[in-house]
Design an enzyme around this catalytic site. Structure first.
Site, PDB file in Angstrom:
ATOM      1  N   HIS A  37       1.709  94.395  69.865  1.00 33.79           N
ATOM      2  CA  HIS A  37       3.097  93.696  69.267  1.00 33.79           C
ATOM      3  C   HIS A  37       3.762  94.931  68.477  1.00 33.79           C
ATOM      4  O   HIS A  37       5.081  94.992  68.393  1.00 33.79           O
ATOM      5  CB  HIS A  37       2.618  92.606  68.044  1.00 33.79           C
ATOM      6  CG  HIS A  37       2.012  91.598  68.766  1.00 33.79           C
ATOM      7  ND1 HIS A  37       0.482  91.212  68.613  1.00 33.79           N
ATOM      8  CD2 HIS A  37       2.413  90.559  69.675  1.00 33.79           C
ATOM      9  CE1 HIS A  37       0.399  90.208  69.194  1.00 33.79           C
ATOM     10  NE2 HIS A  37       1.289  89.660  69.650  1.00 33.79           N
ATOM     11  N   LYS A 149       3.000  92.822  79.705  1.00 35.70           N
ATOM     12  CA  LYS A 149       1.499  92.029  79.776  1.00 35.70           C
ATOM     13  C   LYS A 149       1.722  90.729  80.246  1.00 35.70           C
ATOM     14  O   LYS A 149       0.990  90.101  80.890  1.00 35.70           O
ATOM     15  CB  LYS A 149       0.908  92.173  78.160  1.00 35.70           C
ATOM     16  CG  LYS A 149       0.019  90.983  78.148  1.00 35.70           C
ATOM     17  CD  LYS A 149      -1.451  91.393  77.727  1.00 35.70           C
ATOM     18  CE  LYS A 149      -2.457  90.448  77.932  1.00 35.70           C
ATOM     19  NZ  LYS A 149      -1.874  89.271  77.207  1.00 35.70           N
TER      20      LYS A 149
HETATM   21  P1  AMP Z   1       2.068  86.771  71.844  1.00 36.17           P
HETATM   22  O1  AMP Z   1       1.909  86.899  70.409  1.00 36.17           O
HETATM   23  O2  AMP Z   1       0.850  86.746  72.466  1.00 36.17           O
HETATM   24  O3  AMP Z   1       2.675  85.542  72.121  1.00 36.17           O
HETATM   25  O4  AMP Z   1       2.877  87.847  72.273  1.00 36.17           O
HETATM   26  C1  AMP Z   1       4.085  88.210  71.737  1.00 36.17           C
HETATM   27  C2  AMP Z   1       4.754  89.296  72.655  1.00 36.17           C
HETATM   28  O5  AMP Z   1       4.005  90.450  72.571  1.00 36.17           O
HETATM   29  C3  AMP Z   1       4.853  88.760  74.132  1.00 36.17           C
HETATM   30  O6  AMP Z   1       6.172  89.179  74.435  1.00 36.17           O
HETATM   31  C4  AMP Z   1       3.718  89.636  74.695  1.00 36.17           C
HETATM   32  O7  AMP Z   1       4.038  89.951  75.921  1.00 36.17           O
HETATM   33  C5  AMP Z   1       3.489  90.919  73.691  1.00 36.17           C
HETATM   34  N1  AMP Z   1       2.352  91.453  73.971  1.00 36.17           N
HETATM   35  C6  AMP Z   1       1.162  90.955  73.898  1.00 36.17           C
HETATM   36  N2  AMP Z   1       0.149  91.722  74.082  1.00 36.17           N
HETATM   37  C7  AMP Z   1       0.833  92.964  74.432  1.00 36.17           C
HETATM   38  C8  AMP Z   1       0.353  94.157  74.781  1.00 36.17           C
HETATM   39  N3  AMP Z   1      -1.152  94.342  74.832  1.00 36.17           N
HETATM   40  N4  AMP Z   1       1.207  95.125  75.082  1.00 36.17           N
HETATM   41  C9  AMP Z   1       2.490  94.879  75.177  1.00 36.17           C
HETATM   42  N5  AMP Z   1       2.993  93.797  74.627  1.00 36.17           N
HETATM   43  C10 AMP Z   1       2.406  92.601  74.257  1.00 36.17           C
END
Ligand code: AMP
Length: 288
Positions: A37, A149
């Site tokens: 994030h 991801k």
């Molecule tokens: P989430 O909080 O899991 O819904 O993710 C929020 C955003 O962060 C989404 O756009 C995900 O694709 C991105 N994200 C989650 N994990 C990663 C990671 N390891 N590397 C890059 N972006 C990520």
């Protein structure tokens, strides 16, 4: 940094900014923020004047059997990370604020949402598309940053922006990984020590698939066999899906003679992990 909870107050803030010509960036998240994030937030910070990070565990993208209740919530640490990264607004709506009594409209998702994640989680992308459309409407950003991801999610959001005429630039950032290759995820905290030890093999299998493609392996089934053999060495892993697809349509490919995305989801105990890599296939011999 401001904390805003009400969607109306969020929109009022954005209106004031836009009136003054301020470029607004949005990073939508479900919180429990990690270095993945942070990388999205840093990218957005460099490209906008005012940066909004939303933290919302969206109930409509979880099935009743999934982990909505136990999804990690760490709001005060999330605020600290946002403050460190120069975020202007942490938007933290409640479920009742986002889905008040009488809420009825759900976004219908495109065919590319029905495969892969969509097969394992049939209502997931309708929930994602609906909440992303709502966040776009509430925050009215000029740009939004998402992570590779969740590759299929990016494809669905790209289609949403196009089809519903959102005037928003989509930026996709590469996956941030632990030192051993495991893609960072808020759910990794649920892995037992044994599962955590086994987890990086997933990325190593995807990399082996990419190497095979880049060495000239054209037949998708053979590339699959390479990856499945590696994953097969770890009995705790169950493959949910593992596929080689066109990077735009997400349709599966039989011959890997162009750009390809290798998409996968595995289960380790009760935890489901997603990952993907892009690969460039070599042009095969021309068929008559
Ligand atoms: P989430 O909080 O899991 O819904 O993710 C929020 C955003 O962060 C989404 O756009 C995900 O694709 C991105 N994200 C989650 N994990 C990663 C990671 N390891 N590397 C890059 N972006 C990520």
């Amino acid at each position: 940094m401001k904390t805003i909870r009400s969607p109306l107050a969020m929109t009022a803030w954005s209106h004031r900014m836009r009136r003054d010509g301020v470029v607004i960036g949005l990073v939508p998240t479900m919180g429990a923020l990690h270095e993945g994030h942070r990388s999205l937030i840093r990218t957005a910070r460099l490209r906008c004047d005012a940066l909004v990070v939303s933290v919302f565990v969206n109930p409509t993208q979880f099935a009743p059997t999934e982990d909505l209740v136990r999804y990690p919530r760490r709001l005060s640490q999330d605020r600290t990370l946002c403050r460190q990264e120069g975020v202007d607004v942490c938007f933290e709506p409640t479920a009742a604020g986002m889905y008040p009594t009488g809420f009825q409209t759900i976004v219908t998702v495109p065919p590319k949402a029905r495969r892969w994640e969509g097969e394992s989680r049939p209502h997931h992308f309708a929930g994602v598309a609906t909440v992303v459309a709502k966040l776009f409407g509430i925050v009215q950003p000029d740009l939004a940053v998402f992570g590779q991801k969740d590759y299929q999610q990016c494809a669905v959001v790209r289609q949403l922006i196009k089809d519903l005429n959102f005037d928003i630039r989509l930026i996709v950032r590469p996956t941030v990984r632990e030192r051993d290759g495991l893609a960072m995820s808020s759910r990794n905290v649920f892995l037992s020590p044994e599962e955590r030890r086994a987890a990086p093999i997933f990325y190593h299998a995807l990399l082996a698939g990419r190497r095979a493609i880049e060495a000239g392996m054209i037949d998708a089934a053979s590339v699959q066999a390479v990856m499945r053999k590696i994953l097969g060495a770890e009995p705790a892993i169950r493959i949910d899906y593992l596929t080689l697809c066109d990077p735009d349509t997400l349709e599966p490919l039989e011959r890997i003679d162009r750009r390809t995305v290798i998409l996968g989801a595995i289960r380790l105990g009760s935890i489901r992990l997603l990952d993907n890599v892009l690969a460039r296939g070599k042009k095969g011999p021309r068929r008559s």
